[in-house]
Design a protein around this motif. Structure first.
Motif, PDB file in Angstrom:
ATOM      1  N   ILE A  24      26.447  -1.619   5.354  1.00  0.00           N
ATOM      2  CA  ILE A  24      25.082  -1.595   4.418  1.00  0.00           C
ATOM      3  C   ILE A  24      25.783  -1.367   2.991  1.00  0.00           C
ATOM      4  CG2 ILE A  24      23.323   0.013   3.739  1.00  0.00           C
ATOM      5  CD1 ILE A  24      22.718   0.919   6.858  1.00  0.00           C
ATOM      6  N   LEU A  25      25.068  -2.522   2.247  1.00  0.00           N
ATOM      7  CA  LEU A  25      25.299  -2.403   1.028  1.00  0.00           C
ATOM      8  C   LEU A  25      23.952  -1.905   0.071  1.00  0.00           C
ATOM      9  CD1 LEU A  25      27.066  -5.707   0.562  1.00  0.00           C
ATOM     10  CD2 LEU A  25      28.232  -3.647   0.985  1.00  0.00           C
ATOM     11  N   ALA A  26      23.811  -0.903  -0.622  1.00  0.00           N
ATOM     12  CA  ALA A  26      22.571  -0.593  -1.332  1.00  0.00           C
ATOM     13  C   ALA A  26      22.702  -0.491  -2.838  1.00  0.00           C
ATOM     14  CB  ALA A  26      22.312   1.150  -0.760  1.00  0.00           C
ATOM     15  N   ASP A  27      22.113  -1.399  -3.405  1.00  0.00           N
ATOM     16  CA  ASP A  27      22.548  -1.777  -4.802  1.00  0.00           C
ATOM     17  C   ASP A  27      21.250  -0.950  -5.562  1.00  0.00           C
ATOM     18  OD1 ASP A  27      23.386  -2.738  -7.458  1.00  0.00           O
ATOM     19  OD2 ASP A  27      22.961  -4.564  -6.928  1.00  0.00           O
ATOM     20  N   GLU A  28      21.748   0.150  -6.400  1.00  0.00           N
ATOM     21  CA  GLU A  28      20.796   1.212  -7.158  1.00  0.00           C
ATOM     22  C   GLU A  28      19.604   1.484  -6.059  1.00  0.00           C
ATOM     23  OE1 GLU A  28      21.460   2.547  -9.723  1.00  0.00           O
ATOM     24  OE2 GLU A  28      22.932   1.313 -10.845  1.00  0.00           O
ATOM     25  N   PRO A  29      19.790   2.046  -4.890  1.00  0.00           N
ATOM     26  CA  PRO A  29      18.466   2.181  -4.236  1.00  0.00           C
ATOM     27  C   PRO A  29      17.371   3.013  -4.338  1.00  0.00           C
ATOM     28  CG  PRO A  29      20.427   3.324  -3.268  1.00  0.00           C
ATOM     29  CD  PRO A  29      21.057   2.411  -4.303  1.00  0.00           C
ATOM     30  N   VAL A  30      17.877   3.901  -5.372  1.00  0.00           N
ATOM     31  CA  VAL A  30      17.062   5.063  -5.761  1.00  0.00           C
ATOM     32  C   VAL A  30      16.813   4.993  -7.289  1.00  0.00           C
ATOM     33  CG1 VAL A  30      17.848   6.709  -3.983  1.00  0.00           C
ATOM     34  CG2 VAL A  30      18.972   6.654  -6.288  1.00  0.00           C
ATOM     35  N   ALA A  31      16.996   4.002  -7.980  1.00  0.00           N
ATOM     36  CA  ALA A  31      16.871   3.802  -9.383  1.00  0.00           C
ATOM     37  C   ALA A  31      15.374   3.782 -10.086  1.00  0.00           C
ATOM     38  CB  ALA A  31      17.460   2.577  -9.876  1.00  0.00           C
ATOM     39  N   SER A  32      14.578   3.493  -8.822  1.00  0.00           N
ATOM     40  CA  SER A  32      13.208   3.495  -9.217  1.00  0.00           C
ATOM     41  C   SER A  32      12.434   4.786  -8.590  1.00  0.00           C
ATOM     42  CB  SER A  32      12.482   2.204  -8.751  1.00  0.00           C
ATOM     43  OG  SER A  32      13.342   1.004  -9.295  1.00  0.00           O
ATOM     44  N   ASP A  67      11.679   8.964  -8.067  1.00  0.00           N
ATOM     45  CA  ASP A  67      11.874  10.188  -8.766  1.00  0.00           C
ATOM     46  C   ASP A  67      12.784  11.119  -7.836  1.00  0.00           C
ATOM     47  OD1 ASP A  67      10.508  11.477  -6.406  1.00  0.00           O
ATOM     48  OD2 ASP A  67       8.463  11.288  -7.226  1.00  0.00           O
ATOM     49  N   PRO A  68      13.427  12.332  -8.613  1.00  0.00           N
ATOM     50  CA  PRO A  68      14.385  12.750  -7.864  1.00  0.00           C
ATOM     51  C   PRO A  68      14.199  13.545  -6.536  1.00  0.00           C
ATOM     52  CG  PRO A  68      14.296  13.796 -10.208  1.00  0.00           C
ATOM     53  CD  PRO A  68      12.981  12.725  -9.979  1.00  0.00           C
ATOM     54  N   PRO A  69      13.039  13.992  -5.913  1.00  0.00           N
ATOM     55  CA  PRO A  69      13.013  14.531  -4.900  1.00  0.00           C
ATOM     56  C   PRO A  69      12.997  13.164  -3.643  1.00  0.00           C
ATOM     57  CG  PRO A  69      11.226  15.516  -6.065  1.00  0.00           C
ATOM     58  CD  PRO A  69      11.816  14.338  -6.893  1.00  0.00           C
ATOM     59  N   THR A  70      12.423  12.200  -4.110  1.00  0.00           N
ATOM     60  CA  THR A  70      12.320  10.831  -3.466  1.00  0.00           C
ATOM     61  C   THR A  70      13.759  10.332  -3.134  1.00  0.00           C
ATOM     62  OG1 THR A  70      10.005  10.770  -4.146  1.00  0.00           O
ATOM     63  CG2 THR A  70      10.843   8.819  -2.758  1.00  0.00           C
ATOM     64  N   SER A  71      14.462  10.101  -4.134  1.00  0.00           N
ATOM     65  CA  SER A  71      15.640   9.919  -4.500  1.00  0.00           C
ATOM     66  C   SER A  71      16.641  10.735  -3.252  1.00  0.00           C
ATOM     67  CB  SER A  71      16.452  10.151  -5.702  1.00  0.00           C
ATOM     68  OG  SER A  71      15.743   9.284  -6.654  1.00  0.00           O
ATOM     69  N   HIS A  72      16.503  11.824  -3.335  1.00  0.00           N
ATOM     70  CA  HIS A  72      17.156  12.839  -2.295  1.00  0.00           C
ATOM     71  C   HIS A  72      17.011  12.337  -1.086  1.00  0.00           C
ATOM     72  CE1 HIS A  72      19.692  15.155  -5.027  1.00  0.00           C
ATOM     73  NE2 HIS A  72      18.774  15.377  -5.892  1.00  0.00           N
ATOM     74  N   GLN A  73      15.893  12.416  -0.846  1.00  0.00           N
ATOM     75  CA  GLN A  73      15.253  11.753   0.525  1.00  0.00           C
ATOM     76  C   GLN A  73      15.971  10.635   1.281  1.00  0.00           C
ATOM     77  OE1 GLN A  73      11.083  10.579   0.992  1.00  0.00           O
ATOM     78  NE2 GLN A  73      10.811  12.258   2.478  1.00  0.00           N
ATOM     79  N   VAL A  74      15.874   9.562   0.172  1.00  0.00           N
ATOM     80  CA  VAL A  74      16.206   8.189   0.394  1.00  0.00           C
ATOM     81  C   VAL A  74      17.853   8.416   0.866  1.00  0.00           C
ATOM     82  CG1 VAL A  74      17.120   5.831  -0.180  1.00  0.00           C
ATOM     83  CG2 VAL A  74      14.415   6.887  -0.592  1.00  0.00           C
ATOM     84  N   MET A  75      18.636   9.013  -0.192  1.00  0.00           N
ATOM     85  CA  MET A  75      19.809   9.186  -0.069  1.00  0.00           C
ATOM     86  C   MET A  75      20.265  10.075   1.408  1.00  0.00           C
ATOM     87  SD  MET A  75      21.636   7.808  -2.440  1.00  0.00           S
ATOM     88  CE  MET A  75      23.069   8.369  -2.091  1.00  0.00           C
ATOM     89  N   GLU A  90       0.904  -1.302  -0.134  1.00  0.00           N
ATOM     90  CA  GLU A  90      -0.006   0.121  -0.060  1.00  0.00           C
ATOM     91  C   GLU A  90       0.793   1.238  -0.060  1.00  0.00           C
ATOM     92  OE1 GLU A  90      -2.292  -0.483   3.554  1.00  0.00           O
ATOM     93  OE2 GLU A  90      -3.596  -1.935   2.858  1.00  0.00           O
ATOM     94  N   LEU A  91       2.188   1.038   0.142  1.00  0.00           N
ATOM     95  CA  LEU A  91       3.160   2.161   0.208  1.00  0.00           C
ATOM     96  C   LEU A  91       3.746   2.608  -1.031  1.00  0.00           C
ATOM     97  CD1 LEU A  91       4.988   1.001   3.484  1.00  0.00           C
ATOM     98  CD2 LEU A  91       2.968   2.409   3.371  1.00  0.00           C
ATOM     99  N   SER A  92       4.045   3.901  -1.113  1.00  0.00           N
ATOM    100  CA  SER A  92       4.734   4.384  -2.351  1.00  0.00           C
ATOM    101  C   SER A  92       5.995   3.781  -2.314  1.00  0.00           C
ATOM    102  CB  SER A  92       4.845   6.100  -2.375  1.00  0.00           C
ATOM    103  OG  SER A  92       5.729   6.243  -1.357  1.00  0.00           O
ATOM    104  N   GLY A  93       6.832   4.000  -3.341  1.00  0.00           N
ATOM    105  CA  GLY A  93       8.324   3.536  -3.728  1.00  0.00           C
ATOM    106  C   GLY A  93       9.025   4.014  -2.765  1.00  0.00           C
ATOM    107  N   GLY A  94       9.051   5.325  -2.460  1.00  0.00           N
ATOM    108  CA  GLY A  94       9.835   6.177  -1.418  1.00  0.00           C
ATOM    109  C   GLY A  94       9.643   5.328  -0.060  1.00  0.00           C
ATOM    110  N   GLN A  95       8.420   5.245   0.195  1.00  0.00           N
ATOM    111  CA  GLN A  95       8.043   4.995   1.721  1.00  0.00           C
ATOM    112  C   GLN A  95       8.446   3.405   1.874  1.00  0.00           C
ATOM    113  OE1 GLN A  95       3.561   5.622   1.311  1.00  0.00           O
ATOM    114  NE2 GLN A  95       3.698   7.506   2.540  1.00  0.00           N
TER     115      GLN A  95
END
Ligand code: ADP
Ligand code: ADP
Length: 237
Positions: free
Chosen positions: A167-175, A177-185, A145-150
């Protein structure tokens, strides 16, 4: 500390995934690996938790050659390493609490996880981890039920309950959008600094890498073609 010493990996079909890699990653570093698709970034990351096995060289983690590991050594190694994937890898039909507790107890096998009988301390740790990525309000939602970023924040929380050294992160933000990617990073970087967890992230955008990395490793065709601090990247490109 993670030390690649003359590490090569040839896949069964003859593809050279890694060619003679010599890299040392020190405790607490936030390293970003950049390169085009097929450069060997995933192979590098997956070698560290032995999802794939290099065919020559040695790969030392905390001074032990993990290429010699079998069975129980591998299981122990993997408890020290938190993995984050492009596709989040949550169990969709389970709720967030159950997914996050799985970081600590595993998804299956234990009676506790089958019956949803969790200890208070496990629930407390899950809740705390979700708070750190600001998604504790979704603890009872189903993962799908959650968005990708969530979902990616939930997967970070799952890793936190594991209390990993790496921690190993393999393309964690590839799916994302830019604002959500920045949040995750931003969350990954914050956790790296607060908990001093050595972190390796694969990205295919150099801009994003420059913004977050302490150090950038550039790969091409299985080789390391650049390794240095962000300040050196701008001089050479
Ligand atoms: P990246 O993560 O940078 O996209 P990969 O590590 O996935 O790169 O892939 C590196 C190279 O190894 C590519 O040429 C890819 O096609 C190849 N490769 C990856 N996995 C396998 C596999 N299981 N079998 C054969 N070749 C593979
Ligand atoms: P990535 O997102 O890391 O680039 P891919 O989408 O290239 O991964 O690969 C997905 C899966 O297919 C991985 O398990 C990878 O190991 C495998 N794979 C990639 N390239 C090849 C290949 N040339 N031959 C066989 N398997 C491959």
């Amino acid at each position: 500390m993670i030390e690649f010493k003359d590490v090569s990996l040839v896949y069964p079909n003859g593809t050279e995934g890694l060619k003679n890699i010599n890299v040392t990653i020190n405790d607490g570093e936030f390293v970003v690996i950049v390169g085009l698709s097929g450069a060997g970034k995933s192979t590098f990351i997956r070698s560290v938790n032995r999802l794939v096995t290099p065919t020559s060289g040695s790969l030392l983690i905390d001074n032990e050659d993990i290429l010699k590991y079998r069975g129980s050594d591998l299981r122990k190694l993997r408890t020290k390493i938190g993995m984050i994937f492009q596709s989040y890898n949550l169990v969709n039909r389970s709720n967030v609490l159950k997914n996050v507790i799985a970081g600590r107890l595993g998804h299956t096998g234990t009676l506790r996880s089958i019956l949803n009988l969790y200890k208070k301390e496990d629930i407390g740790l899950a809740y705390e981890s979700l708070q750190r990525v600001n998604i504790d309000d979704k603890i009872h939602s189903r993962a799908d039920e959650l968005s990708g970023g969530q979902q990616q924040r939930v997967s970070i929380a799952r890793v936190l309950t594991q209390k990993p050294n790496y921690i190993l992160a393999d393309e964690p933000v590839a799916s994302l959008d830019p604002p959500t990617s920045h949040q995750v990073m931003t969350y990954l970087k914050k956790i790296n600094k607060e908990d001093n967890i050595t972190t390796i992230v694969n990205l295919h955008f150099i801009d994003m890498a420059m913004e977050y990395a302490d150090r950038i490793i550039g790969m091409r065709a299985g080789e390391v073609v650049f390794d240095g601090p962000v300040s050196e990247v701008s001089e050479k490109t």
